[in-house]
Design a protein around this motif. Sequence first.
Motif, PDB file in Angstrom:
ATOM      1  N   SER A 311       0.870  -1.134  -0.099  1.00 32.98           N
ATOM      2  CA  SER A 311      -0.063   0.006   0.060  1.00 32.98           C
ATOM      3  C   SER A 311       0.934   1.300   0.045  1.00 32.98           C
ATOM      4  CB  SER A 311      -0.897   0.078   1.359  1.00 32.98           C
ATOM      5  OG  SER A 311      -1.628  -1.122   1.230  1.00 32.98           O
ATOM      6  N   TRP A 315       0.821   3.906  -2.985  1.00 33.21           N
ATOM      7  CA  TRP A 315       0.478   5.559  -2.785  1.00 33.21           C
ATOM      8  C   TRP A 315       1.297   6.509  -2.840  1.00 33.21           C
ATOM      9  CZ3 TRP A 315       0.149   7.716   2.902  1.00 33.21           C
ATOM     10  CH2 TRP A 315      -0.344   8.955   2.546  1.00 33.21           C
ATOM     11  N   TRP A 342      -7.281   7.904  -9.677  1.00 38.16           N
ATOM     12  CA  TRP A 342      -6.019   7.999  -8.659  1.00 38.16           C
ATOM     13  C   TRP A 342      -6.588   8.431  -7.461  1.00 38.16           C
ATOM     14  CZ3 TRP A 342      -1.849   6.279  -6.917  1.00 38.16           C
ATOM     15  CH2 TRP A 342      -1.116   7.156  -5.901  1.00 38.16           C
ATOM     16  N   TRP A 345      -7.849   5.105  -5.855  1.00 39.10           N
ATOM     17  CA  TRP A 345      -6.492   3.863  -5.660  1.00 39.10           C
ATOM     18  C   TRP A 345      -6.020   4.814  -4.304  1.00 39.10           C
ATOM     19  CZ3 TRP A 345      -3.672   3.037 -11.023  1.00 39.10           C
ATOM     20  CH2 TRP A 345      -4.420   2.289 -11.617  1.00 39.10           C
ATOM     21  N   ALA A 346      -5.518   5.942  -4.426  1.00 37.36           N
ATOM     22  CA  ALA A 346      -5.139   6.647  -3.166  1.00 37.36           C
ATOM     23  C   ALA A 346      -5.861   6.114  -1.852  1.00 37.36           C
ATOM     24  CB  ALA A 346      -4.580   8.082  -3.379  1.00 37.36           C
ATOM     25  N   ALA A 349      -5.590   2.533  -0.856  1.00 34.77           N
ATOM     26  CA  ALA A 349      -4.197   2.356  -0.363  1.00 34.77           C
ATOM     27  C   ALA A 349      -3.903   2.889   0.923  1.00 34.77           C
ATOM     28  CB  ALA A 349      -3.063   3.024  -1.121  1.00 34.77           C
ATOM     29  N   VAL A 350      -4.622   4.082   1.565  1.00 39.73           N
ATOM     30  CA  VAL A 350      -4.669   4.753   2.589  1.00 39.73           C
ATOM     31  C   VAL A 350      -5.281   3.900   3.521  1.00 39.73           C
ATOM     32  CG1 VAL A 350      -4.986   6.739   4.075  1.00 39.73           C
ATOM     33  CG2 VAL A 350      -3.864   6.918   2.080  1.00 39.73           C
ATOM     34  N   ALA A 394      -3.208  14.942   2.255  1.00 41.74           N
ATOM     35  CA  ALA A 394      -3.965  14.289   1.089  1.00 41.74           C
ATOM     36  C   ALA A 394      -5.259  14.349   1.071  1.00 41.74           C
ATOM     37  CB  ALA A 394      -3.857  12.688   1.333  1.00 41.74           C
TER      38      ALA A 394
END
Length: 558
Positions: A311, A315, A342, A345-346, A349-350, A394
């Motif tokens: 992850s 990221w 994106w 996805w981020a 991942a977070v 973020a």
Amino acid sequence: MAGMTAANLRPPRRRLARVGALAGLLVTAVALLLAPATPASAHAVLVSSSPAASAVVPDGPAEVVLTFSEPVRKVAGKIRVIAPDGARADRGEPTFESTVVTVPVDPSAGRGTYLVSYRVISADSHPVSGAFTYSVGAPSTPPTDTGSDNRADPVVENGVKVAKYLGYAGLLLLVGPALVLGALWPRRLSRRGPARLAWTGLGLLVFATLAELWLQVPYTAGGGLFDVTGAGLGDVLGSTYGATHLVRLGLLAAAAFLLRPLFAGPVGRTDGVILAILGGAALFTWPLAGHPAASPAPAVSVVVDAVHLGSMAVWLGGLVMLGGFLLRRADERELGAILPIWSRWAALAVAALLLAGTVQALIEVATPTALVDTTYGRLVLAKIVLFVLVLGVAAYSRALVRRRTAAGRPTPVRRAVWAELAITAVVLAVSATLVQTPPARTAGADVAGTQVGLFTTTLSSPLYSLQVEMAPAARGNNSLHLYAYTLDNRPQPVEEWKATAALPAAGIEPIEILLLPLTDNHATGEINLPAAGEWQLRFTVRTTDIDQATVSATVSIR
């Protein structure tokens, strides 16, 4: 004709790439076959010894037995028993059987205090070292071991951390370009810049892996940066740590053949799936060579750590591609299509990072007290604080994307991306230190057989020398042992013992310590020290009806 030639060349290149990938996988398989079958275990600690630490035995033992919390491996020449005269008392090589290490000892080495020093390798690849004393007949001035140094070289220790950091950096620089080029890269843009970045990441990964293998030799055995022998390197390569690193190199070699066509243009679904499998397998080599494989729940810890690492790479690697290339080169229409994908996805991942990090912390820290009382726990807290800062930046970036201002005005998003990367660079440094730090679940353990919390000193007077031992040398109840010797180091009979403890800085007047004679030269007592500070201990020892002398010592109580 040229077009036909290019088209005809494509299938052979694809076949060549897959053959190369297969060769890399064969290297990986060989490394796996050579890997030793060792049980998962925790960061080993010494839990007991025979003779016990600080014990006084009537006769010299024929062996010293060390029992660790988990199985340990040998470091050549690093387990030694030193006799009272400073000579080696151990005879032959120690034997290792799971958690028990047996050291043959010369039972006729003489009366007095012996020093046992050890350095072994725990299952999570970290060295464990320590020392303790025992006495035969009666205690004497403890000897020193001048022939062996179990302290780690600071250059080597820091070198290992740098290698870990470079490995993490290489991973994200490889994963980011590979992911974006395979799924999000606009066809009209050149792939040369991202490809160079990815090859740099691959080179860093290979260099870091080889550096870790090299540094592991002096790190485990003790020694300088270039104290690497063929035997030591063979021991490392034959361990689980070495096998996982060889597997990583094999997987990277296999992936390299498939990455080349990806960097040249879009690849087929099959190559993409193979790359994903190779990448996922490589991620598991990090936890299998560290703390997770030795945790109380190794299967859970290994999977969670691989998810955490993957992850992070997705990221941060994606952020590098976003800030370094897409926000500068893509047009408004392309950014409008790329950024929402994106952003999702981020977010995933977070979320995976948070979940995996929480599970890791619960396993490795174990108790709330260890979170603040151990170096490992404090590093986890520092990582959490930094991570919260990153999440704030973020969230700001994601808000810009949702308002669709990024496609028209990418500068604010670019600034936020670089702010995220700056903070996470520090997070990676903390992580590189964290993986080299003993987990809080073992660092905070109360280990039998070690001299943690023991104050010892030898005081001299014209009549005698006095060996003083106090444990645990902390606030609260403490046990005191006194041993009297003649000036030529023979037991000194004592007629009367007196002792007091005072803390003038806190206004505490001398407190009398009631002493109980155990032998003619050994007395013991209990004292409660209610406050921290520099306590002054005074001892008056009367050796005859008319001869007595007073000595004093200062002990720091925290």
